[in-house]
Design an enzyme around this catalytic site. Structure first.
Site, mmCIF file in Angstrom:
data_model
loop_
_atom_site.group_PDB
_atom_site.id
_atom_site.type_symbol
_atom_site.label_atom_id
_atom_site.label_comp_id
_atom_site.label_asym_id
_atom_site.label_seq_id
_atom_site.Cartn_x
_atom_site.Cartn_y
_atom_site.Cartn_z
ATOM 1 N N SER A 143 0.859 -1.190 0.000
ATOM 2 C CA SER A 143 0.000 0.000 0.000
ATOM 3 C C SER A 143 0.887 1.229 0.000
ATOM 4 O O SER A 143 2.043 1.185 0.448
ATOM 5 C CB SER A 143 -0.886 0.009 1.252
ATOM 6 O OG SER A 143 -1.565 1.240 1.393
ATOM 7 N N TYR A 164 -1.570 -0.944 10.226
ATOM 8 C CA TYR A 164 -1.722 -1.257 8.803
ATOM 9 C C TYR A 164 -0.452 -0.873 8.049
ATOM 10 O O TYR A 164 0.081 -1.663 7.260
ATOM 11 C CB TYR A 164 -2.936 -0.518 8.256
ATOM 12 C CG TYR A 164 -3.204 -0.742 6.781
ATOM 13 C CD1 TYR A 164 -3.784 -1.931 6.345
ATOM 14 C CD2 TYR A 164 -2.892 0.229 5.844
ATOM 15 C CE1 TYR A 164 -4.049 -2.138 5.001
ATOM 16 C CE2 TYR A 164 -3.159 0.031 4.494
ATOM 17 C CZ TYR A 164 -3.728 -1.156 4.083
ATOM 18 O OH TYR A 164 -3.980 -1.355 2.748
#
Length: 300
Positions: free
Chosen positions: A143, A155
Protein backbone atom coordinates in the site's frame (compact mmCIF):
# COMPACT_ATOMS: atom_id res chain seq x y z
CA UNK A 1 6.69 -11.93 -18.64
CA UNK A 2 5.53 -9.90 -21.61
CA UNK A 3 3.75 -12.94 -23.09
CA UNK A 4 1.21 -13.84 -20.41
CA UNK A 5 -1.38 -15.66 -22.55
CA UNK A 6 -2.02 -19.14 -21.21
CA UNK A 7 -0.12 -18.52 -17.97
CA UNK A 8 -1.77 -19.71 -14.75
CA UNK A 9 -2.31 -17.02 -12.13
CA UNK A 10 -3.53 -17.27 -8.54
CA UNK A 11 -4.92 -14.18 -6.81
CA UNK A 12 -5.56 -14.41 -3.06
CA UNK A 13 -8.22 -12.06 -1.81
CA UNK A 14 -9.40 -12.06 -5.41
CA UNK A 15 -13.10 -12.32 -4.70
CA UNK A 16 -13.72 -8.56 -4.52
CA UNK A 17 -12.16 -5.12 -4.87
CA UNK A 18 -8.61 -4.81 -6.12
CA UNK A 19 -8.16 -8.58 -6.21
CA UNK A 20 -11.14 -8.97 -8.51
CA UNK A 21 -9.82 -6.15 -10.70
CA UNK A 22 -6.47 -7.94 -10.98
CA UNK A 23 -8.15 -11.26 -11.78
CA UNK A 24 -10.27 -9.73 -14.54
CA UNK A 25 -7.28 -7.90 -16.04
CA UNK A 26 -5.32 -11.16 -16.10
CA UNK A 27 -8.23 -13.08 -17.64
CA UNK A 28 -8.72 -10.43 -20.34
CA UNK A 29 -5.05 -10.88 -21.20
CA UNK A 30 -5.64 -14.59 -21.82
CA UNK A 31 -4.37 -15.93 -18.52
CA UNK A 32 -5.99 -18.84 -16.70
CA UNK A 33 -6.99 -17.38 -13.35
CA UNK A 34 -7.89 -18.74 -9.93
CA UNK A 35 -9.07 -16.45 -7.15
CA UNK A 36 -9.28 -17.31 -3.47
CA UNK A 37 -11.26 -15.69 -0.69
CA UNK A 38 -13.20 -16.39 2.48
CA UNK A 39 -16.70 -15.10 1.70
CA UNK A 40 -18.82 -17.38 -0.46
CA UNK A 41 -21.02 -14.54 -1.68
CA UNK A 42 -18.00 -12.61 -2.94
CA UNK A 43 -16.59 -15.68 -4.66
CA UNK A 44 -19.92 -16.31 -6.34
CA UNK A 45 -20.15 -12.69 -7.41
CA UNK A 46 -16.69 -12.76 -8.94
CA UNK A 47 -17.57 -15.90 -10.88
CA UNK A 48 -20.75 -14.23 -12.14
CA UNK A 49 -18.99 -10.99 -13.09
CA UNK A 50 -16.34 -12.89 -15.02
CA UNK A 51 -18.94 -15.01 -16.84
CA UNK A 52 -20.91 -11.89 -17.79
CA UNK A 53 -17.69 -10.46 -19.26
CA UNK A 54 -17.10 -13.63 -21.26
CA UNK A 55 -14.17 -14.61 -19.04
CA UNK A 56 -13.41 -17.70 -16.99
CA UNK A 57 -12.17 -17.25 -13.43
CA UNK A 58 -12.03 -20.23 -11.07
CA UNK A 59 -12.96 -19.47 -7.43
CA UNK A 60 -11.78 -21.32 -4.32
CA UNK A 61 -12.66 -20.74 -0.67
CA UNK A 62 -9.33 -20.50 1.21
CA UNK A 63 -8.20 -18.64 4.32
CA UNK A 64 -4.68 -17.25 3.79
CA UNK A 65 -3.91 -17.55 7.51
CA UNK A 66 -4.18 -21.35 7.20
CA UNK A 67 -0.94 -22.63 5.69
CA UNK A 68 -2.20 -26.20 5.36
CA UNK A 69 -5.24 -24.97 3.44
CA UNK A 70 -3.06 -22.81 1.21
CA UNK A 71 -0.80 -25.76 0.42
CA UNK A 72 -3.82 -27.93 -0.33
CA UNK A 73 -5.14 -25.22 -2.67
CA UNK A 74 -1.77 -25.03 -4.42
CA UNK A 75 -1.80 -28.80 -4.95
CA UNK A 76 -5.36 -28.66 -6.29
CA UNK A 77 -4.59 -25.82 -8.70
CA UNK A 78 -1.43 -27.49 -9.97
CA UNK A 79 -3.32 -30.75 -10.49
CA UNK A 80 -6.09 -28.99 -12.41
CA UNK A 81 -4.04 -26.57 -14.51
CA UNK A 82 -0.70 -28.38 -14.67
CA UNK A 83 1.36 -25.49 -13.32
CA UNK A 84 1.38 -22.11 -11.57
CA UNK A 85 3.13 -19.12 -13.15
CA UNK A 86 1.95 -16.05 -11.26
CA UNK A 87 0.98 -15.53 -7.62
CA UNK A 88 -0.67 -12.35 -6.36
CA UNK A 89 -0.69 -12.19 -2.57
CA UNK A 90 -3.51 -9.68 -2.38
CA UNK A 91 -5.57 -10.76 0.66
CA UNK A 92 -5.47 -8.18 3.45
CA UNK A 93 -7.48 -6.30 6.06
CA UNK A 94 -7.67 -2.53 6.51
CA UNK A 95 -7.64 -2.32 10.29
CA UNK A 96 -6.74 1.30 11.05
CA UNK A 97 -6.62 3.61 14.04
CA UNK A 98 -4.18 4.91 16.66
CA UNK A 99 -1.46 2.40 17.53
CA UNK A 100 -1.97 2.98 21.26
CA UNK A 101 -5.64 1.94 21.04
CA UNK A 102 -4.95 -1.46 19.47
CA UNK A 103 -5.54 -4.58 21.56
CA UNK A 104 -3.18 -7.58 21.47
CA UNK A 105 -5.80 -9.30 19.31
CA UNK A 106 -5.71 -6.39 16.84
CA UNK A 107 -1.96 -6.86 16.52
CA UNK A 108 -2.34 -10.62 16.07
CA UNK A 109 -5.09 -10.39 13.44
CA UNK A 110 -3.48 -7.80 11.19
CA UNK A 111 -0.09 -9.51 11.33
CA UNK A 112 -1.61 -12.94 10.66
CA UNK A 113 -3.49 -11.75 7.56
CA UNK A 114 -1.31 -8.99 6.12
CA UNK A 115 2.13 -10.49 6.80
CA UNK A 116 1.77 -14.19 7.57
CA UNK A 117 -0.85 -14.49 4.84
CA UNK A 118 1.73 -13.30 2.33
CA UNK A 119 4.27 -15.70 3.79
CA UNK A 120 1.82 -18.57 3.51
CA UNK A 121 1.19 -17.71 -0.14
CA UNK A 122 4.91 -17.77 -0.83
CA UNK A 123 5.43 -21.07 1.00
CA UNK A 124 2.50 -22.71 -0.76
CA UNK A 125 2.94 -21.45 -4.30
CA UNK A 126 6.62 -20.59 -4.88
CA UNK A 127 7.53 -24.32 -5.07
CA UNK A 128 4.87 -24.70 -7.79
CA UNK A 129 6.33 -21.79 -9.78
CA UNK A 130 9.82 -23.21 -9.42
CA UNK A 131 8.72 -26.71 -10.37
CA UNK A 132 8.40 -26.09 -14.12
CA UNK A 133 11.66 -24.12 -14.34
CA UNK A 134 10.28 -21.51 -16.75
CA UNK A 135 10.25 -18.54 -14.38
CA UNK A 136 7.21 -16.65 -13.23
CA UNK A 137 6.16 -13.72 -11.11
CA UNK A 138 4.97 -12.92 -7.58
CA UNK A 139 3.08 -9.73 -6.70
CA UNK A 140 2.69 -8.84 -3.04
CA UNK A 141 0.02 -6.23 -2.39
CA UNK A 142 1.31 -3.58 -0.01
CA UNK A 143 0.00 0.00 0.00
CA UNK A 144 1.06 3.60 -0.30
CA UNK A 145 0.55 3.51 3.48
CA UNK A 146 3.70 1.38 3.61
CA UNK A 147 5.68 4.18 1.92
CA UNK A 148 3.92 7.05 3.72
CA UNK A 149 2.96 5.74 7.19
CA UNK A 150 1.02 8.85 8.17
CA UNK A 151 -2.36 7.84 9.61
CA UNK A 152 -2.66 4.04 9.70
CA UNK A 153 -0.19 2.72 12.30
CA UNK A 154 -0.52 -1.07 12.40
CA UNK A 155 -1.72 -1.26 8.80
CA UNK A 156 1.28 0.78 7.63
CA UNK A 157 3.58 -1.46 9.67
CA UNK A 158 2.33 -4.58 7.89
CA UNK A 159 2.49 -2.99 4.46
CA UNK A 160 6.02 -1.68 5.03
CA UNK A 161 6.97 -5.24 5.97
CA UNK A 162 5.48 -6.53 2.72
CA UNK A 163 7.49 -3.96 0.73
CA UNK A 164 10.77 -4.98 2.40
CA UNK A 165 9.97 -8.67 1.94
CA UNK A 166 9.19 -8.13 -1.74
CA UNK A 167 12.46 -6.31 -2.38
CA UNK A 168 14.46 -9.06 -0.66
CA UNK A 169 12.62 -11.78 -2.57
CA UNK A 170 13.05 -9.87 -5.84
CA UNK A 171 16.81 -9.98 -5.34
CA UNK A 172 16.79 -13.66 -4.30
CA UNK A 173 14.71 -14.93 -7.22
CA UNK A 174 16.15 -12.88 -10.09
CA UNK A 175 18.65 -15.63 -11.00
CA UNK A 176 15.71 -18.04 -11.44
CA UNK A 177 13.79 -15.76 -13.77
CA UNK A 178 11.06 -15.20 -11.18
CA UNK A 179 10.10 -11.56 -10.79
CA UNK A 180 8.74 -10.11 -7.56
CA UNK A 181 6.79 -6.87 -7.23
CA UNK A 182 5.69 -4.79 -4.27
CA UNK A 183 2.32 -3.42 -5.33
CA UNK A 184 1.55 -0.13 -3.56
CA UNK A 185 -1.85 1.23 -4.60
CA UNK A 186 -3.36 4.44 -3.35
CA UNK A 187 -7.12 4.80 -2.75
CA UNK A 188 -9.10 2.35 -4.88
CA UNK A 189 -12.81 1.58 -4.79
CA UNK A 190 -12.93 -1.68 -2.83
CA UNK A 191 -14.39 -3.18 0.31
CA UNK A 192 -11.18 -3.39 2.35
CA UNK A 193 -12.52 -1.05 5.02
CA UNK A 194 -15.70 -3.07 5.52
CA UNK A 195 -13.78 -6.34 5.71
CA UNK A 196 -12.88 -5.68 9.35
CA UNK A 197 -16.53 -6.22 10.28
CA UNK A 198 -16.01 -9.94 9.58
CA UNK A 199 -13.55 -10.47 12.41
CA UNK A 200 -12.98 -14.16 13.27
CA UNK A 201 -13.94 -15.03 16.84
CA UNK A 202 -10.44 -16.22 17.69
CA UNK A 203 -9.18 -12.64 17.42
CA UNK A 204 -11.35 -11.41 20.28
CA UNK A 205 -12.15 -7.75 20.80
CA UNK A 206 -10.81 -4.72 18.96
CA UNK A 207 -9.60 -1.50 20.51
CA UNK A 208 -11.20 0.40 17.64
CA UNK A 209 -14.79 1.50 17.41
CA UNK A 210 -16.78 -0.09 14.56
CA UNK A 211 -16.55 1.92 11.36
CA UNK A 212 -19.50 4.18 10.59
CA UNK A 213 -21.83 2.17 8.30
CA UNK A 214 -22.15 5.25 6.09
CA UNK A 215 -18.41 5.31 5.38
CA UNK A 216 -18.65 2.70 2.63
CA UNK A 217 -21.34 4.67 0.83
CA UNK A 218 -19.37 7.88 1.24
CA UNK A 219 -16.28 6.20 -0.22
CA UNK A 220 -18.23 5.28 -3.35
CA UNK A 221 -18.71 9.00 -4.07
CA UNK A 222 -15.00 9.78 -3.91
CA UNK A 223 -12.77 10.12 -7.01
CA UNK A 224 -10.79 6.99 -6.22
CA UNK A 225 -9.26 4.71 -8.84
CA UNK A 226 -11.43 1.86 -10.07
CA UNK A 227 -10.48 -1.68 -9.19
CA UNK A 228 -10.37 -2.44 -12.92
CA UNK A 229 -7.74 0.22 -13.58
CA UNK A 230 -5.78 -0.88 -10.51
CA UNK A 231 -5.80 -4.41 -11.92
CA UNK A 232 -4.56 -3.26 -15.33
CA UNK A 233 -1.64 -1.52 -13.62
CA UNK A 234 -0.67 -4.79 -11.94
CA UNK A 235 -0.80 -6.60 -15.29
CA UNK A 236 1.47 -3.93 -16.78
CA UNK A 237 3.90 -4.28 -13.86
CA UNK A 238 4.06 -8.05 -14.27
CA UNK A 239 4.74 -7.71 -17.99
CA UNK A 240 7.50 -5.17 -17.31
CA UNK A 241 9.00 -7.14 -14.38
CA UNK A 242 8.75 -4.10 -12.11
CA UNK A 243 10.02 -4.37 -8.54
CA UNK A 244 7.59 -1.61 -7.50
CA UNK A 245 4.12 -1.20 -8.96
CA UNK A 246 2.75 2.22 -8.03
CA UNK A 247 -0.60 3.55 -9.14
CA UNK A 248 -1.19 7.14 -8.05
CA UNK A 249 1.16 9.96 -9.15
CA UNK A 250 -0.50 12.15 -6.51
CA UNK A 251 1.71 10.51 -3.87
CA UNK A 252 5.05 11.09 -5.61
CA UNK A 253 5.92 14.41 -3.97
CA UNK A 254 5.19 13.10 -0.48
CA UNK A 255 7.28 9.97 -1.00
CA UNK A 256 10.16 12.08 -2.33
CA UNK A 257 9.97 14.33 0.74
CA UNK A 258 9.99 11.29 3.02
CA UNK A 259 13.00 9.79 1.27
CA UNK A 260 14.81 13.11 1.54
CA UNK A 261 14.05 13.18 5.27
CA UNK A 262 15.66 9.74 5.55
CA UNK A 263 18.67 10.76 3.44
CA UNK A 264 19.24 13.90 5.49
CA UNK A 265 19.15 11.92 8.74
CA UNK A 266 22.46 10.21 7.92
CA UNK A 267 25.39 11.54 9.98
CA UNK A 268 27.29 14.34 8.25
CA UNK A 269 30.59 12.50 8.57
CA UNK A 270 33.13 10.87 6.24
CA UNK A 271 32.46 7.26 5.28
CA UNK A 272 34.58 4.71 7.14
CA UNK A 273 36.05 3.03 4.07
CA UNK A 274 37.42 0.04 6.00
CA UNK A 275 34.02 -0.63 7.51
CA UNK A 276 32.30 -0.13 4.16
CA UNK A 277 34.63 -2.64 2.52
CA UNK A 278 33.70 -5.21 5.14
CA UNK A 279 29.94 -4.97 4.54
CA UNK A 280 29.37 -4.35 0.80
CA UNK A 281 26.52 -6.90 0.75
CA UNK A 282 24.62 -4.76 3.25
CA UNK A 283 24.99 -1.29 1.78
CA UNK A 284 23.95 -1.58 -1.87
CA UNK A 285 22.36 -3.79 -4.52
CA UNK A 286 22.52 -3.58 -8.32
CA UNK A 287 18.70 -3.75 -8.50
CA UNK A 288 18.55 -0.12 -7.35
CA UNK A 289 21.14 1.15 -9.82
CA UNK A 290 20.06 3.64 -12.47
CA UNK A 291 20.93 1.28 -15.32
CA UNK A 292 18.61 -1.36 -13.86
CA UNK A 293 15.64 0.95 -13.28
CA UNK A 294 13.02 0.81 -16.04
CA UNK A 295 11.36 4.00 -17.29
CA UNK A 296 8.22 5.15 -15.51
CA UNK A 297 5.18 3.09 -16.51
CA UNK A 298 2.26 4.47 -18.45
CA UNK A 299 -0.93 2.61 -19.23
CA UNK A 300 -1.62 2.30 -22.99
Amino acid sequence: MDDVAGKVAVVTGGSSGIGRGIALAFARAGMRVVVTGRRAEHLDETSAVSRDAGLEVRALSVDVTDLAAMRAAADEIEAEFGRVDVLVNNAGIGLTGPVADATPDDWAWIIDVNIRGVGNGIQAFLPKIRAHGEGGHIVNTASMAGLLPIVAGLYSMTKAAVIALSEALHIELLPEGIGVSAYCPGPVHSNISSGTALRPERYGESGYAPRDPGFAEFSKTQPYMTAEEAGERVLLGVRRGDMFILTHPEFAAGVIDRHRAIEEAFPDEPVDEVRAAAIPFLIASPVYSAENRPPAPRLP
